[in-house]
Enzyme design. Structure first.
Site, PDB file in Angstrom:
ATOM      1  N   TYR A   1       1.435  -3.126  -5.856  1.00  6.78           N
ATOM      2  CA  TYR A   1       1.318  -3.680  -4.495  1.00  6.78           C
ATOM      3  C   TYR A   1      -0.135  -4.079  -4.204  1.00  6.78           C
ATOM      4  CZ  TYR A   1       0.968  -3.563   0.634  1.00  6.78           C
ATOM      5  OH  TYR A   1       0.707  -3.853   1.947  1.00  6.78           O
TER       6      TYR A   1
ATOM      7  N   SER B   1      -3.981  -6.792   2.550  1.00  6.50           N
ATOM      8  CA  SER B   1      -3.982  -5.351   2.826  1.00  6.50           C
ATOM      9  C   SER B   1      -5.321  -4.771   2.403  1.00  6.50           C
ATOM     10  CB  SER B   1      -2.871  -4.657   2.036  1.00  6.50           C
ATOM     11  OG  SER B   1      -2.992  -3.244   2.162  1.00  6.50           O
TER      12      SER B   1
END
Ligand code: NAP
Length: 248
Positions: free
Chosen positions: A157, A143
């Site tokens: 995350y 990501s």
């Protein structure tokens, strides 16, 4: 047939788009998911409607024995895996680090990091020339959060995705001599249901004007890059962290 692909988290969002495009590229596909059976079956139906072949396999990628069973099922039903897309990943409700419990951390590290390692291990055991395999390709779904850090939203995350970047770099060097290419995609703000699972269904709308291209990306745009990395057209690409993030 281009090969046999396992796509974790293939029922919805980016994973489902990868399953459909990989099937169009000639792969037989295992659509892994955890809960949403209807969505996984829909992906298979769409693939079969276009003449492709796919199976579903429900399991939590953070559970070792489940992952081993999934790979054995693919051996039996589709043949030896040639492409693994480590796509399954979660965000948890928006939270500051000073609010995060050890249960939360264990969960997100288990799915986003351990799950990718376990699936990669099973793939390597089948693909690596060191183990008698014929090679293959692994694509890890990282990501842009790995670069941005996601403060006041989900630093946990972002940190798991930083780990995925490092995992990609190290693994690509480890198994490069054994016929396996390993790359990562770093999607930016992509319009899927993941934002709602963080309790912020409006996240895409809220942040899209901050993206240099002034829009969110689609699951299909990420899938195109993923299937390219899986393909022979990317035959000299390994250890790459490919941003698909509209310049973010
Ligand atoms: P999504 O729409 O929420 O879909 C997540 C998928 O992962 C679903 O298929 C889900 O299965 C599956 N899954 C969740 N936990 C699992 C587990 N423990 N074991 C197996 N499967 C599991 O997410 P997405 O937006 O497509 O994201 C896919 C990947 O891209 C993730 O790794 C995410 O971190 C990454 N990413 C997304 C964005 C974005 O903006 N959307 C940006 C950067 C990176 P069920 O359907 O059964 O729940």
């Amino acid at each position: 047939m281009a090969g046999v692909a396992i796509v974790t988290g293939g029922s919805r969002g980016i994973g489902a788009a990868v399953c459909r495009l990989a099937a169009e590229a000639g792969y037989d596909v295992c659509v892994n998911y955890q809960n949403d059976r209807d969505a996984a079956l829909q992906a298979v139906e769409d693939i079969e409607a276009k003449g492709g072949k796919a199976i579903v396999y429900p399991c939590d990628v953070s559970k070792e024995s489940d992952v081993q069973s999934m790979f054995r099922e693919v051996d039996n039903e589709l043949g030896t895996v040639t492409a693994l897309v480590n796509n399954a990943g979660v965000v948890l409700p928006i939270s500051r680090v000073d609010e995060m419990t050890s249960e939360r951390l264990a969960k997100i590290l288990g799915i986003n990091i351990t799950g990718s390692f376990l699936c990669a291990r099973e793939a390597i055991l089948r693909m690596s020339t060191k183990h008698g395999g014929k090679g293959g390709v692994i694509v890890n779904m990282s990501s842009a959060a790995a670069r941005l850090g996601s403060p006041n939203e989900f630093v946990d995350y972002a940190a798991t995705k930083g780990a995925i970047d490092t995992f990609t770099l190290g693994l690509s060097k480890e198994v490069g001599p054994e016929g396996i290419r390993v790359n990562a995609i770093r999607p930016g703000l992509i319009d899927t249901e993941i934002h709602a699972s963080a309790g912020a269904a409006d996240r895409v709308e809220k942040f899209k004007d901050g993206v240099p291209m002034r829009r969110s990306g689609s699951a299909e745009e990420v899938a195109q890059a993923t299937v390219w990395l899986m393909s022979e057209e990317a035959s000299y690409v390994t250890g790459a962290l490919l941003d698909v993030a509209g310049g973010r």
